[in-house]
Design a protein around this motif. Structure first.
Motif, PDB file in Angstrom:
ATOM      1  N   ALA A 193       0.842  -1.208   0.000  1.00  0.00           N
ATOM      2  CA  ALA A 193       0.000   0.000   0.000  1.00  0.00           C
ATOM      3  C   ALA A 193       0.877   1.258   0.000  1.00  0.00           C
ATOM      4  O   ALA A 193       0.545   2.250  -0.652  1.00  0.00           O
ATOM      5  N   LEU A 194       2.008   1.216   0.718  1.00  0.00           N
ATOM      6  CA  LEU A 194       2.940   2.360   0.690  1.00  0.00           C
ATOM      7  C   LEU A 194       3.498   2.532  -0.722  1.00  0.00           C
ATOM      8  O   LEU A 194       3.580   3.646  -1.242  1.00  0.00           O
ATOM      9  N   GLN A 195       3.877   1.416  -1.350  1.00  0.00           N
ATOM     10  CA  GLN A 195       4.412   1.496  -2.726  1.00  0.00           C
ATOM     11  C   GLN A 195       3.373   2.102  -3.673  1.00  0.00           C
ATOM     12  O   GLN A 195       3.689   2.980  -4.485  1.00  0.00           O
ATOM     13  N   VAL A 196       2.144   1.630  -3.549  1.00  0.00           N
ATOM     14  CA  VAL A 196       1.073   2.132  -4.424  1.00  0.00           C
ATOM     15  C   VAL A 196       0.859   3.631  -4.156  1.00  0.00           C
ATOM     16  O   VAL A 196       0.710   4.430  -5.087  1.00  0.00           O
ATOM     17  N   GLY A 197       0.895   4.013  -2.877  1.00  0.00           N
ATOM     18  CA  GLY A 197       0.719   5.426  -2.520  1.00  0.00           C
ATOM     19  C   GLY A 197       1.841   6.290  -3.085  1.00  0.00           C
ATOM     20  O   GLY A 197       1.586   7.377  -3.629  1.00  0.00           O
ATOM     21  N   ILE A 198       3.078   5.819  -2.963  1.00  0.00           N
ATOM     22  CA  ILE A 198       4.240   6.580  -3.464  1.00  0.00           C
ATOM     23  C   ILE A 198       4.108   6.777  -4.972  1.00  0.00           C
ATOM     24  O   ILE A 198       4.336   7.859  -5.506  1.00  0.00           O
ATOM     25  N   LYS A 199       3.719   5.685  -5.647  1.00  0.00           N
ATOM     26  CA  LYS A 199       3.558   5.723  -7.113  1.00  0.00           C
ATOM     27  C   LYS A 199       2.417   6.686  -7.481  1.00  0.00           C
ATOM     28  O   LYS A 199       2.562   7.518  -8.372  1.00  0.00           O
ATOM     29  N   ALA A 200       1.285   6.557  -6.793  1.00  0.00           N
ATOM     30  CA  ALA A 200       0.114   7.365  -7.135  1.00  0.00           C
ATOM     31  C   ALA A 200       0.359   8.846  -6.850  1.00  0.00           C
ATOM     32  O   ALA A 200      -0.215   9.718  -7.512  1.00  0.00           O
ATOM     33  N   LEU A 201       1.223   9.132  -5.878  1.00  0.00           N
ATOM     34  CA  LEU A 201       1.546  10.533  -5.567  1.00  0.00           C
ATOM     35  C   LEU A 201       2.618  11.088  -6.505  1.00  0.00           C
ATOM     36  O   LEU A 201       2.948  12.269  -6.440  1.00  0.00           O
ATOM     37  N   GLY A 202       3.186  10.207  -7.334  1.00  0.00           N
ATOM     38  CA  GLY A 202       4.189  10.651  -8.319  1.00  0.00           C
ATOM     39  C   GLY A 202       5.516  11.037  -7.694  1.00  0.00           C
ATOM     40  O   GLY A 202       6.235  11.882  -8.231  1.00  0.00           O
ATOM     41  N   VAL A 216      -5.929  -4.218  14.946  1.00  0.00           N
ATOM     42  CA  VAL A 216      -7.030  -4.726  14.125  1.00  0.00           C
ATOM     43  C   VAL A 216      -6.365  -5.460  12.974  1.00  0.00           C
ATOM     44  O   VAL A 216      -5.466  -4.915  12.331  1.00  0.00           O
ATOM     45  N   ASN A 217      -6.745  -6.698  12.741  1.00  0.00           N
ATOM     46  CA  ASN A 217      -6.024  -7.459  11.706  1.00  0.00           C
ATOM     47  C   ASN A 217      -6.965  -8.080  10.691  1.00  0.00           C
ATOM     48  O   ASN A 217      -8.147  -8.323  10.960  1.00  0.00           O
ATOM     49  N   ALA A 218      -6.392  -8.300   9.501  1.00  0.00           N
ATOM     50  CA  ALA A 218      -7.133  -8.936   8.410  1.00  0.00           C
ATOM     51  C   ALA A 218      -6.306 -10.152   7.924  1.00  0.00           C
ATOM     52  O   ALA A 218      -6.208 -10.380   6.728  1.00  0.00           O
ATOM     53  N   PHE A 219      -5.730 -10.875   8.853  1.00  0.00           N
ATOM     54  CA  PHE A 219      -4.690 -11.895   8.597  1.00  0.00           C
ATOM     55  C   PHE A 219      -3.459 -11.157   8.067  1.00  0.00           C
ATOM     56  O   PHE A 219      -2.499 -10.981   8.786  1.00  0.00           O
ATOM     57  N   GLU A 220      -3.488 -10.760   6.800  1.00  0.00           N
ATOM     58  CA  GLU A 220      -2.557  -9.801   6.198  1.00  0.00           C
ATOM     59  C   GLU A 220      -3.455  -8.735   5.593  1.00  0.00           C
ATOM     60  O   GLU A 220      -4.488  -9.064   5.006  1.00  0.00           O
ATOM     61  N   GLY A 221      -3.080  -7.482   5.684  1.00  0.00           N
ATOM     62  CA  GLY A 221      -3.910  -6.457   5.061  1.00  0.00           C
ATOM     63  C   GLY A 221      -3.323  -5.075   5.245  1.00  0.00           C
ATOM     64  O   GLY A 221      -2.468  -4.851   6.110  1.00  0.00           O
ATOM     65  N   GLY A 222      -3.779  -4.172   4.407  1.00  0.00           N
ATOM     66  CA  GLY A 222      -3.368  -2.777   4.504  1.00  0.00           C
ATOM     67  C   GLY A 222      -4.454  -1.932   3.885  1.00  0.00           C
ATOM     68  O   GLY A 222      -5.413  -2.454   3.294  1.00  0.00           O
ATOM     69  N   ALA A 223      -4.324  -0.618   4.013  1.00  0.00           N
ATOM     70  CA  ALA A 223      -5.282   0.285   3.380  1.00  0.00           C
ATOM     71  C   ALA A 223      -4.646   1.646   3.247  1.00  0.00           C
ATOM     72  O   ALA A 223      -3.793   2.025   4.061  1.00  0.00           O
ATOM     73  N   LEU A 224      -5.041   2.356   2.209  1.00  0.00           N
ATOM     74  CA  LEU A 224      -4.658   3.766   2.073  1.00  0.00           C
ATOM     75  C   LEU A 224      -5.921   4.583   2.234  1.00  0.00           C
ATOM     76  O   LEU A 224      -6.948   4.284   1.585  1.00  0.00           O
ATOM     77  N   VAL A 225      -5.861   5.592   3.102  1.00  0.00           N
ATOM     78  CA  VAL A 225      -7.017   6.481   3.286  1.00  0.00           C
ATOM     79  C   VAL A 225      -6.609   7.899   2.908  1.00  0.00           C
ATOM     80  O   VAL A 225      -5.466   8.308   3.116  1.00  0.00           O
ATOM     81  N   THR A 226      -7.568   8.627   2.346  1.00  0.00           N
ATOM     82  CA  THR A 226      -7.296   9.997   1.907  1.00  0.00           C
ATOM     83  C   THR A 226      -8.609  10.757   1.723  1.00  0.00           C
ATOM     84  O   THR A 226      -9.662  10.141   1.497  1.00  0.00           O
ATOM     85  N   ASP A 227      -8.511  12.084   1.774  1.00  0.00           N
ATOM     86  CA  ASP A 227      -9.676  12.910   1.454  1.00  0.00           C
ATOM     87  C   ASP A 227      -9.654  13.361  -0.001  1.00  0.00           C
ATOM     88  O   ASP A 227     -10.560  14.052  -0.447  1.00  0.00           O
ATOM     89  N   ASP A 228      -8.613  12.973  -0.724  1.00  0.00           N
ATOM     90  CA  ASP A 228      -8.407  13.429  -2.098  1.00  0.00           C
ATOM     91  C   ASP A 228      -9.021  12.395  -3.064  1.00  0.00           C
ATOM     92  O   ASP A 228      -8.471  11.295  -3.250  1.00  0.00           O
ATOM     93  N   ALA A 229     -10.132  12.758  -3.683  1.00  0.00           N
ATOM     94  CA  ALA A 229     -10.873  11.804  -4.526  1.00  0.00           C
ATOM     95  C   ALA A 229     -10.045  11.361  -5.734  1.00  0.00           C
ATOM     96  O   ALA A 229     -10.054  10.178  -6.111  1.00  0.00           O
ATOM     97  N   VAL A 232      -5.077   5.416  -6.851  1.00  0.00           N
ATOM     98  CA  VAL A 232      -4.648   4.304  -5.992  1.00  0.00           C
ATOM     99  C   VAL A 232      -5.477   3.055  -6.320  1.00  0.00           C
ATOM    100  O   VAL A 232      -4.944   1.954  -6.459  1.00  0.00           O
ATOM    101  N   ARG A 233      -6.782   3.253  -6.483  1.00  0.00           N
ATOM    102  CA  ARG A 233      -7.663   2.109  -6.758  1.00  0.00           C
ATOM    103  C   ARG A 233      -7.278   1.447  -8.081  1.00  0.00           C
ATOM    104  O   ARG A 233      -7.285   0.221  -8.203  1.00  0.00           O
ATOM    105  N   ALA A 234      -6.899   2.272  -9.053  1.00  0.00           N
ATOM    106  CA  ALA A 234      -6.500   1.710 -10.347  1.00  0.00           C
ATOM    107  C   ALA A 234      -5.149   1.008 -10.229  1.00  0.00           C
ATOM    108  O   ALA A 234      -5.001  -0.146 -10.681  1.00  0.00           O
ATOM    109  N   GLY A 261       0.487  -0.754 -13.224  1.00  0.00           N
ATOM    110  CA  GLY A 261      -0.136  -1.149 -11.959  1.00  0.00           C
ATOM    111  C   GLY A 261       0.512  -2.370 -11.347  1.00  0.00           C
ATOM    112  O   GLY A 261       1.518  -2.883 -11.818  1.00  0.00           O
ATOM    113  N   THR A 262      -0.104  -2.797 -10.281  1.00  0.00           N
ATOM    114  CA  THR A 262       0.343  -4.020  -9.623  1.00  0.00           C
ATOM    115  C   THR A 262      -0.912  -4.725  -9.115  1.00  0.00           C
ATOM    116  O   THR A 262      -2.030  -4.230  -9.315  1.00  0.00           O
ATOM    117  N   ASN A 263      -0.725  -5.871  -8.488  1.00  0.00           N
ATOM    118  CA  ASN A 263      -1.867  -6.531  -7.859  1.00  0.00           C
ATOM    119  C   ASN A 263      -1.704  -6.429  -6.358  1.00  0.00           C
ATOM    120  O   ASN A 263      -0.908  -7.147  -5.767  1.00  0.00           O
TER     121      ASN A 263
END
Ligand SMILES: Cc1ncc(COP(=O)(O)O)c(C=O)c1O
Length: 401
Positions: free
Chosen positions: A82-91, A204-217, A223-225, A241-243
C-alpha cells in the motif's frame, strides 16, 4: 515463588516464571468472534466471490474510512505494498525523506520503486520524525516525505508545514496508528494520504492487510486503479499497476476484528496503565509516555538506560525470554544501519534510541496478573543491576572456554 536473588533467575538456572503453557510473546494476534468470521467466510464462499472488490472488502473500506474520519479508503493486501502504491500514485521521484527509526518496510517501499530513501533523525523522547532535520535534508531531488506515526502517536503539525512550505508530497505510514486520536479526533486525514497495516500482529487485523485512506478523490481513484493492474475500466489500463488487492477472506477477518475493536482497545489501555503503574519507579527504565485514551496501545515500549540500570535492553530481553516472556527490539537496528541502506548517515538520536528500546507483550491474551509478574521480573532485574551483567558475562565467557 517470588524471585529474589540472581540464582532465582531462569537465565542462571532458576525455574522460569512463566511455564511453557503460559508463555507471553509480543504480537500475539487478537482473534475476535470466530462464529462471525466463519459466517462471513461462508457468505463469500456461497456467493463464489473471493476477490476483486467483493462485498466484504467494500464493507471493510467503508468502516475503515468512517473510523478514520476520511472520505476514501482503498483496502490492499498489506501496508508495505500500500505504501508502494501510494508513493507511485503521488508521483514521488528521486529522493524521499523517511525516518530511519521505523520498520524496514517504510524504507523498502521507497527503495523497491527505485527511489532513494533519505534517512532523517527522530525526537529522542517521542521517537517521531524531527521536522527541522527533515527540512535540512531537502535537496532539488526531494519529492516527498513519509512520516511514521510511530507507536500510534501523531507526527507533529510542523512536519506538515515543512512539506507544504517546500512543495513536497506527504504520505504517512500509519501502520501503528489505526484508531488513534489527537484532541479527540482521528489524524488519518493529514497530509496527502495515510497507510494502515492490518497485519496479523496489529491491533485490528485482516490476517494480512493494509489500506490507504485519503480525502483526495482523484488520488483515491489513482490508488484504486494502480492496486488493480492499472485498470480504470474493464478493458482500459491507464497506469503501470500491480496486484495489491485485498481478498474477501482477509476482509472477513478485518470486519470481525473491527467488531472487536472497542473491546481490544479497552483491554490494551488497561494493560498499558497496569505496566505504567508497575514500572513507574524502576531505576533505569522509562516507559514511553502517551495518553492511552487517545492511543490503540498496541505497543508497550520501554527504554533501558544501560548506565542507570546496570544492564542494557539486549540482556533484559535475554533475562525475560528465559522466564517465558518474549520481547522485541523494534526498531533495532535502524534502517540506516541495515545492509541495503548503510549510507554512513549521522543520526545520533536514532542511534541512541535504538540502543535503548524494548517492547513488552500486550494484547487480548495478556492479563493484568501477567503484567504484575512481568513488572516484578523487571523490578528484580533493576534491583540486581550490574550484578546481572557481571554474572551473565562470566557465564557466557565460561561457556566459550
Ligand atoms: C511502521 C511500519 N510500517 C510498515 C509496516 C508493514 O506492514 P505490513 O506487514 O502490513 O506490510 C509495519 C509492520 O509492522 C510497520 O511497523
Amino acid at each position: 515463588m517470588t524471585k529474589q536473588r540472581l540464582d532465582d533467575l531462569a537465565v542462571f538456572g532458576g525455574t522460569p516464571a512463566f511455564a511453557a503453557h503460559e508463555r507471553l510473546t509480543v504480537g500475539v494476534p487478537n482473534i475476535g468472534d470466530r462464529d462471525r468470521l466463519f459466517q462471513r467466510l461462508t457468505m463469500a464462499l456461497d456467493k463464489r466471490w473471493l476477490s476483486n472488490n467483493g462485498a466484504l472488502v467494500q464493507d471493510f473500506e467503508e468502516r475503515v474510512a468512517d473510523t478514520s474520519a476520511v472520505r476514501h479508503c482503498v483496502a490492499m493486501c498489506n501496508a508495505t505494498v500500500a505504501l508502494q502504491v501510494g508513493i507511485k500514485a503521488l508521483g514521488m521521484t528521486g529522493e524521499v525523506i523517511v525516518p530511519s527509526f521505523t520498520f524496514s518496510a517504510t524504507a523498502h517501499a521507497v527503495g523497491w520503486l527505485g527511489l532513494t530513501p533519505v534517512f532523517c533523525d527522530v525526537d529522542p523522547v517521542t521517537h517521531l520524525l524531527d521536522p527541522a532535520h527533515a527540512e535540512s535534508l531537502i535537496t532539488p531531488r526531494t519529492s516527498g516525505i513519509i512520516g511514521v506515526h510511530v507507536w500510534g502517536q501523531p507526527c507533529s503539525d510542523e512536519l506538515t508545514e515543512v512539506a507544504r512550505r517546500n512543495g513536497l508530497k506527504l504520505l504517512f505510514d500509519g501502520a501503528h496508528s489505526f484508531g488513534c486520536l489527537e484532541e479527540g479526533r482521528s489524524f488519518a486525514g493529514r497530509g496527502d494520504a495515510t497507510v494502515f497495516s492490518f497485519h496479523a500482529t496489529k491491533v485490528v487485523n485482516a490476517f494480512e492487510g493494509g489500506a490507504l485512506v485519503t480525502d483526495d478523490a482523484a488520488l483515491a481513484r489513482r490508488v484504486r486503479a494502480i492496486q488493480n493492474f492499472g485498470l480504470v475500466a474493464e478493458d482500459t489500463v491507464n497506469w503501470v499497476g500491480t496486484n495489491a488487492k485485498m481478498s474477501e477472506a482477509s476482509a472477513a477477518m478485518g470486519l470481525t476484528s473491527l467488531d472487536a475493536m472497542p473491546e481490544i482497545f479497552a483491554h490494551n489501555r488497561d494493560i498499558y496503565r497496569a505496566y505504567r503503574a508497575g514500572l513507574a519507579h524502576v531505576p533505569g527504565i522509562r516507559m514511553l509516555d502517551y495518553d492511552p485514551s487517545a492511543n490503540n496501545c498496541q505497543y508497550v515500549v520501554i527504554e533501558v538506560d544501560e548506565d542507570a540500570a546496570g544492564f542494557g535492553p539486549d540482556l533484559l530481553r535475554t533475562v525475560l525470554r528465559a522466564e517465558g516472556v518474549t520481547c522485541r527490539r523494534y526498531f533495532s537496528p535502524a534502517c540506516h544501519a541495515m545492509t541495503p541502506y548503510n549510507t554512513g548517515a549521522s543520526l545520533p538520536q536514532t542511534d541512541a534510541v535504538t540502543r535503548r528500546v524494548l517492547q513488552l507483550p500486550t494484547g487480548m491474551v495478556v492479563t493484568r496478573a501477567d503484567v504484575a509478574r512481568v513488572c516484578g521480573l523487571i523490578q528484580l532485574a533493576a534491583a540486581l543491576g550490574n550484578d546481572i551483567t557481571e554474572r551473565y558475562e562470566a557465564t557466557t565467557a565460561t561457556a566459550l572456554i
